[in-house]
Scaffold this motif. Sequence first.
Motif, PDB file in Angstrom:
ATOM      1  N   SER A  27      61.469  35.777  33.521  1.00  0.00           N
ATOM      2  CA  SER A  27      61.464  36.651  34.724  1.00  0.00           C
ATOM      3  C   SER A  27      62.420  37.895  34.306  1.00  0.00           C
ATOM      4  CB  SER A  27      62.064  36.190  36.032  1.00  0.00           C
ATOM      5  OG  SER A  27      62.081  37.290  37.068  1.00  0.00           O
ATOM      6  N   GLN A  55      60.499  39.845  31.618  1.00  0.00           N
ATOM      7  CA  GLN A  55      59.396  40.589  32.103  1.00  0.00           C
ATOM      8  C   GLN A  55      59.784  41.714  33.187  1.00  0.00           C
ATOM      9  OE1 GLN A  55      56.595  38.008  34.031  1.00  0.00           O
ATOM     10  NE2 GLN A  55      55.050  39.811  34.554  1.00  0.00           N
ATOM     11  N   ASN A  56      60.847  41.449  34.149  1.00  0.00           N
ATOM     12  CA  ASN A  56      60.894  42.576  35.091  1.00  0.00           C
ATOM     13  C   ASN A  56      62.244  43.150  34.982  1.00  0.00           C
ATOM     14  OD1 ASN A  56      58.376  41.690  36.441  1.00  0.00           O
ATOM     15  ND2 ASN A  56      59.445  39.612  37.163  1.00  0.00           N
ATOM     16  N   THR A  71      67.536  42.484  37.806  1.00  0.00           N
ATOM     17  CA  THR A  71      67.484  43.273  39.148  1.00  0.00           C
ATOM     18  C   THR A  71      68.862  42.990  39.866  1.00  0.00           C
ATOM     19  OG1 THR A  71      66.686  41.364  40.481  1.00  0.00           O
ATOM     20  CG2 THR A  71      65.096  43.059  39.545  1.00  0.00           C
TER      21      THR A  71
END
Length: 330
Positions: free
Chosen positions: A74, A77-78, A81
């Motif tokens: 995750s 890919q992103n 956060t």
Amino acid sequence: MTDSKKKRMSMLDSLAAAGTPPPPGSMMSSNRALRSARDAVDAHHVWELDPVEIEDERYSDRLDPKDVHDLRASIEQNGQTVPILVRRHPTETNRYLLVYGRRRLEAIRASDKVKKVRALIANLDDTAALRAQVSENTGRRDLSYIERSLFAQELLDNGFGSQAQIAEVLNVTRSAVSMSISVAKAIGTALAHAIGPAHGIGRPRWESLAKELSNAGMGMDELCRVAIDARGKAAAGVPADEEPQVDPSVAAFEAVVRHVRRTSGPSLDRRPRPKATPLLIDGAPVGAIKRSARAVRLDLTDVDDAFAQWLDARAQDVLEELHDRWKRET
């Protein structure tokens, strides 16, 4: 105020709430601590640190940390956060101690694509860092009862503080900490790790198991094998991308309980009750006397009413006479 700054301020509000609390009613101390934490993070913003610069010396509070594989994918890919929280190393320059965010840190350490970890840096002492760790973990998912128990025992064994101080950190009563530590010692670290967190198994069932273990006097190695075998069977055949229908650690707990009860036989609570001794007058049954661990009970169910009234009126005298007779004969 920008959105990013608002987010950082919100993170700091949560952090300050998790830090060392002031004495009740000390609003000035609370505001001063909050301002100091805000100033520290605002000054450093969100840093990108090399994972090798961060050490994790925290007390362990999880029995079964989740695999970081999915989290790594995750983040790759992103992006990351949510920053982790670190504090500066007390003696080494450009070194940091992890406060919380272990899985995020491990995911980035295992990644070939992401080289830096995003982190907030705050000035926290050992106690405040521990509070932040507990607050962040319980905010995501409550620690199970046995995890809290082992955590409390580890804090006590490592000289963190008294049971009262540990209770304050964990936000429970001192008596709850005392009981939790007793359970943790009775279960043992090895068996607790073999079973796992067992979310959903609450205090009464862990206390019951601890009591049965102390009465049974069973070897922990055997119980650990039972737990590990049960966890393996519960997880067997489950695809890697799916959660097992039955929590393997709960299955392990249940298996250990069954094994203990099957092996140890009747518990103290199942011992046969003492039998009553029949009482006779002129050869005829008139009642019974029964002695338990705490009392002697006399039941006269078939005597003359006049005798019953006489005995009721003179019960104290009769009792003292019998007691004097006992002393003379012994």
